[in-house]
Scaffold this motif. Structure first.
Motif: not given
Length: 624
Positions: A404, A408, A450-451, A453, A465, A603, A607
């Motif tokens: 993961s 990113e 999904a996330k 930050s 995002t 996440e 979320l």
């Protein structure tokens, strides 16, 4: 597959080294041997020699080119000790010697004069020959030598003890494997094809984006067939010397015919195969044009032979190739090696994951789902990045969290923990990213959020995002494209709703939204005012416009004004749609923003539970 060994010390280079040693030895003997083993005569300064002449103590003088030897008188006036001095330019010396009655004469030639004369004739040619032989063998004695510029630089892979590349090492391009399996069958059993009069294609062109495995596919064909494999890049044909490229093409095919049946692989074919009508060549004597002409002749020319030599070539720009290369008889078959789909990415990950130690929580299908658009090289790099992260944390296996984080890092860049934002900037970034997430969660076809930050990444991203697609998509309708534009403007809209002003943080979002809206109008024909017309030259690589913007066709001022008006209307409508969603969910916007300011990253289920509370303006208006 292994590279065929070459001799380490060629005979020409050995002969050159021997000649250099012999000539150097003769030179040392001539220069230093007489001085080491000849008579040692004391030397005095020239001033003392003149003083001794004036005092009448010198009886005999022998003047040489670089040395003056003279003999002194002893106490009885008889010849005695012999001394030497270094001569200087003194025109008065003969007069002084005559006045004192000193016998003087020129020094006789040395005994080794004939030897020095001989060496003066022999040593220079020997040195020249030695240096010449040295440069001949400077490139390893093989095709890289100074006089071997016309030799092919292709690397030859032959079947050896090392593991060879086969179709089992290639995944994600099943259609291409099926096409190339026919080439393998022909190389293994050509009689089955020739018995009924079938002719196998002489050239196969592998077309696809960078990193999709075109070179790996060519090696797999050679490995499956068990035949020699010549690999060379298109740029290695072109040389400074005129005619070297064409000569290298001839030499390459001569070597290939000797090892037939075999495969010749030319990577980056567009380096020498660009269209001659596109203005890339200055005239008929251009070096690249000569190289291209020779390649055309070798593949299917008047002097073509029946040797089974199949040419595989790879390029990611087939539109730039000369039409003569693509006609039947040359590269008459094009095989698309495209980016893999979901199942293909999973198969590629399984191949590269064999080389690393995986933890029990690894789900390769989930990783494949989160990497749309990744090519084979990207997935190989992803697995390596995850392994490096696990090693950096001193763990023995790679965990799902490592993958993961690696995704990113590839998508958004490295975390910039040293980039510290002040409280105001951190708050603006938080609301900005939450605005993207809220709008994106309601838009059709935009993927799953999904996330979120607010940890800075890469060169410019202060937060991000992450949206992940739930399936591979190849077509998008107008509503989905408008939803993407609204999602891009969600960050700027959140700043307007919360702070009443805007910042520079939305510059990239505005650029992407404007480009997408312009493609909707000028490329996809999604404008009721302009109708189903295309106003851009050429075609994009996909519905998302990969490959950059194409220049707009020449249009009238009225049409250009209409295009600008339509683009502006699409962007403004999407902007208003984002504002309506955020105003309707203002309390949820505040709640998520405050929480992300505390933890920096949200996440997972947490979320998803928050985004499930987002209400669309249409449902609110309908009382749902």
């Amino acid at each position: 597959m292994s590279i065929k060994d070459k001799p380490q010390q060629p005979r020409s280079r050995l002969i050159g080294n021997i000649l250099l040693l012999v000539s150097g030895g003769f030179l040392l003997v001539n220069l230093f041997l007489p001085q080491l083993f000849g008579p040692q005569i004391p030397r005095v300064p020239y001033s003392i020699f003149i003083e001794q002449v004036q005092d009448g103590n010198v009886t005999r003088v022998s003047v040489g080119q670089d040395n003056i030897r003279y003999q002194l008188k002893d106490e009885n006036g008889q010849p005695g000790q012999i001394l030497a001095t270094t001569p200087i330019f003194d025109l008065e010396l003969p007069k002084r010697l005559e006045e004192k009655g000193v016998e003087f004469a020129a020094a006789p030639p040395s005994n080794n004069g004939w030897f020095s004369s001989l060496l003066s004739w022999i040593i220079p040619p020997l040195i020249f020959v030695g240096i010449w032989q040295f440069f001949l063998g400077r490139g390893g004695g093989g095709p890289q030598g100074a006089l071997s510029i016309t030799k092919s630089k292709a690397k030859v892979y032959v079947e050896g003890e090392s593991a060879k590349t086969t179709f089992a090492d290639v995944a994600g391009v099943e259609e291409a494997k099926v096409e190339l399996a026919e080439i393998v069958e022909f190389l293994k059993a050509p009689q089955r094809f020739t018995a009924i009069g079938a002719r196998i294609p002489k050239g196969v062109l592998l077309v696809g984006p960078p990193g999709t495995g075109k070179t790996l596919m060519a090696k797999a064909v050679a490995g499956e067939a068990g035949v020699p494999f010549f690999s060379i890049s298109g740029s290695e044909f072109v040389e400074l010397f005129v005619g070297a490229g064409a000569a290298r093409v001839r030499d390459l095919f001569e070597q290939a015919k000797k090892k037939a049946p075999c495969i010749v692989f030319i990577d980056e074919l567009d380096a020498i195969g660009k269209s001659r009508a596109s203005g890339n060549f200055m005239g008929g004597n251009d070096e690249r044009e000569q190289t291209l002409n020779q390649l055309l002749t070798e593949m299917d020319g008047f002097a073509a032979t029946e040797a089974t030599v199949i040419v595989l070539a790879a390029t990611n720009r087939p539109e730039t190739l000369d039409p003569a290369l693509l006609r039947p008889g040359r590269f008459d078959r094009q095989v698309l090696v495209d980016r893999p789909d979901l199942s293909g990415r999973q198969a590629i990950l399984e191949i590269y994951a064999r080389k690393v130690k995986l933890g029990p929580d690894i789900d390769l299908k989930m990783i494949a789902t989160r990497t749309p658009g990744f090519a084979g090289a990207d997935l190989a790099n992803l697995v390596n990045e995850a392994a490096l992260l696990a090693a950096r944390s001193r763990r023995e296996t790679v965990a799902q969290a490592d993958f993961s984080e690696a995704i990113e890092r590839v998508v958004a860049g490295l975390e910039k923990k040293s980039r510290v934002l002040n409280e105001k900037e951190k708050k603006i970034v938080a609301y900005h990213e939450v605005g993207h997430a809220l709008v994106g969660s309601l838009m059709p076809g935009g993927g799953k959020v999904a996330k979120i930050s607010i940890v800075p990444r890469g060169m410019a991203a202060l937060g991000y995002t992450l949206q992940l697609p739930t399936e591979d998509r190849f077509l998008m309708d107008e509503a989905e494209l408008r939803g993407q534009i609204a999602t891009l403007l969600g960050g700027r809209s959140a700043e307007e709703v919360v702070f009443g002003s805007i910042t520079t943080g939305a510059s990239n979002d505005l650029q992407r939204a404007t480009d997408l809206a312009e493609r909707m109008v000028t490329t996809y024909g999604m404008s009721k005012v302009l109708g189903p017309l295309a106003y851009e030259k050429g075609q994009q690589n996909s519905f998302l416009g990969e490959g950059g913007m194409n220049p707009r066709r020449a249009v009238s001022p009225e049409t250009a004004k209409a295009i600008d008006g339509e683009v502006k209307e699409i962007v403004e409508n999407a902007h208003q749609q984002a504002l309506d969603i955020l105003n309707q969910n203002r309390d949820l916007l505040e709640e998520i923003a405050q929480r992300i300011l505390e933890v920096e990253v949200i996440e997972g289920d947490q979320l998803q539970n928050l985004l499930a509370q987002v209400r669309s303006p249409e449902k609110v208006a309908a009382g749902v």
